[in-house]
Write an enzyme that holds these catalytic residues in place. Structure first.
Site, short mmCIF file in Angstrom:
data_model
loop_
_atom_site.label_atom_id
_atom_site.label_comp_id
_atom_site.label_asym_id
_atom_site.label_seq_id
_atom_site.Cartn_x
_atom_site.Cartn_y
_atom_site.Cartn_z
N ASP A 100 0.86 -1.18 0.00
CA ASP A 100 0.00 0.00 0.00
C ASP A 100 0.90 1.23 0.00
OD1 ASP A 100 -2.37 1.67 0.60
OD2 ASP A 100 -1.42 1.85 2.56
N ASP A 131 -0.24 5.19 0.99
CA ASP A 131 -0.50 6.13 2.07
C ASP A 131 -0.61 5.42 3.41
OD1 ASP A 131 -0.69 8.54 0.49
OD2 ASP A 131 -2.60 7.79 -0.26
N ASP A 150 -1.44 -0.70 6.00
CA ASP A 150 -1.67 -0.12 7.33
C ASP A 150 -3.13 -0.06 7.71
OD1 ASP A 150 -2.46 3.23 7.11
OD2 ASP A 150 -2.00 2.07 5.32
#
Length: 219
Positions: free
Chosen positions: A7, A9, A166
């Protein structure tokens, strides 16, 4: 061969200040009160329409907010006060994994293709990723389409694929695609949410993440 998909961001880059500022501008342009910082960050990882739908509901000005956000984000990215720095150690980890002949790298993100191209060029990563999946290419996470397309492009099956992210959306996407899910604790969702969505482990540092791949674990 292992495919390690990241991922962006909250995993590779710390973009929270830019994201929140762009949301504040987008809501102001549309005459709406801005969400709280926690609310703003809770939708990071989703594609823009899905993110704004979560924030204002199906009947809200989702399309208008999405367009305002894009304009604000692209403008703010030029402001030195709104950098998107890599999280500590992540640049070095990407470089080490890129140098290995038994690992292929991928990206799966709610960012636009334009945003990913900017990230790759800014960090000198051209040609490093076997596959990059963006909000322009597939349905929003946690739909597994991004990861399924990544595996097809890289020629790697689910049992050899690891998704690193995250948010609970990243973990749920990995589970739905049959891949292993590894959470990072420095992003925007708490570790409990990552485990609840299917993370096999959650790491606190880039070094700990690298250790998973050095010892052959991680999926």
């Amino acid at each position: 061969m292992k495919l390690v998909v990241f991922d962006v961001d909250g995993t590779l880059v710390d973009s929270q200040h830019l994201i929140v500022a762009a949301q504040v501008t987008a809501f102001a342009e549309n005459g709406l009160p801005a969400p709280s910082r926690a609310e703003s960050l809770s939708v990071v990882g989703l594609s823009l329409p899905q993110a704004f739908r979560r924030l204002v509901g199906d009947d809200g000005p989702v399309a208008e907010l999405s367009e305002s956000y894009k304009r604000a984000f692209n403008a703010l990215r030029l402001d030195p006060d709104y950098e998107e720095p890599l999280f500590p150690g992540m640049g070095e980890l990407i470089a080490r994994l890129h140098a290995r002949d038994d690992v292929r790298l991928g990206i799966a993100t709610g960012k636009s293709r334009r945003g990913v191209d900017h990230l790759v060029a800014f960090n000198g990563w051209e040609g490093w990723f076997a596959t990059t999946q963006t909000a322009d290419d597939a349905p929003s996470k946690p739909d597994p389409a991004m990861l399924l397309q990544a595996m097809a492009e890289a020629g790697v099956g689910p049992s050899a694929t690891v998704m690193v992210g995250d948010t609970s959306y990243d973990m749920a996407m990995a589970v739905a695609a049959g891949a292993a899910a590894i959470g990072v604790a420095w992003g925007y969702h708490p570790a409990g949410a990552l485990f609840g969505a299917g993370a096999v482990t959650v790491v606190d540092t880039a070094s700990a993440l690298g250790d998973l791949f050095r010892d052959g674990s991680g999926g």
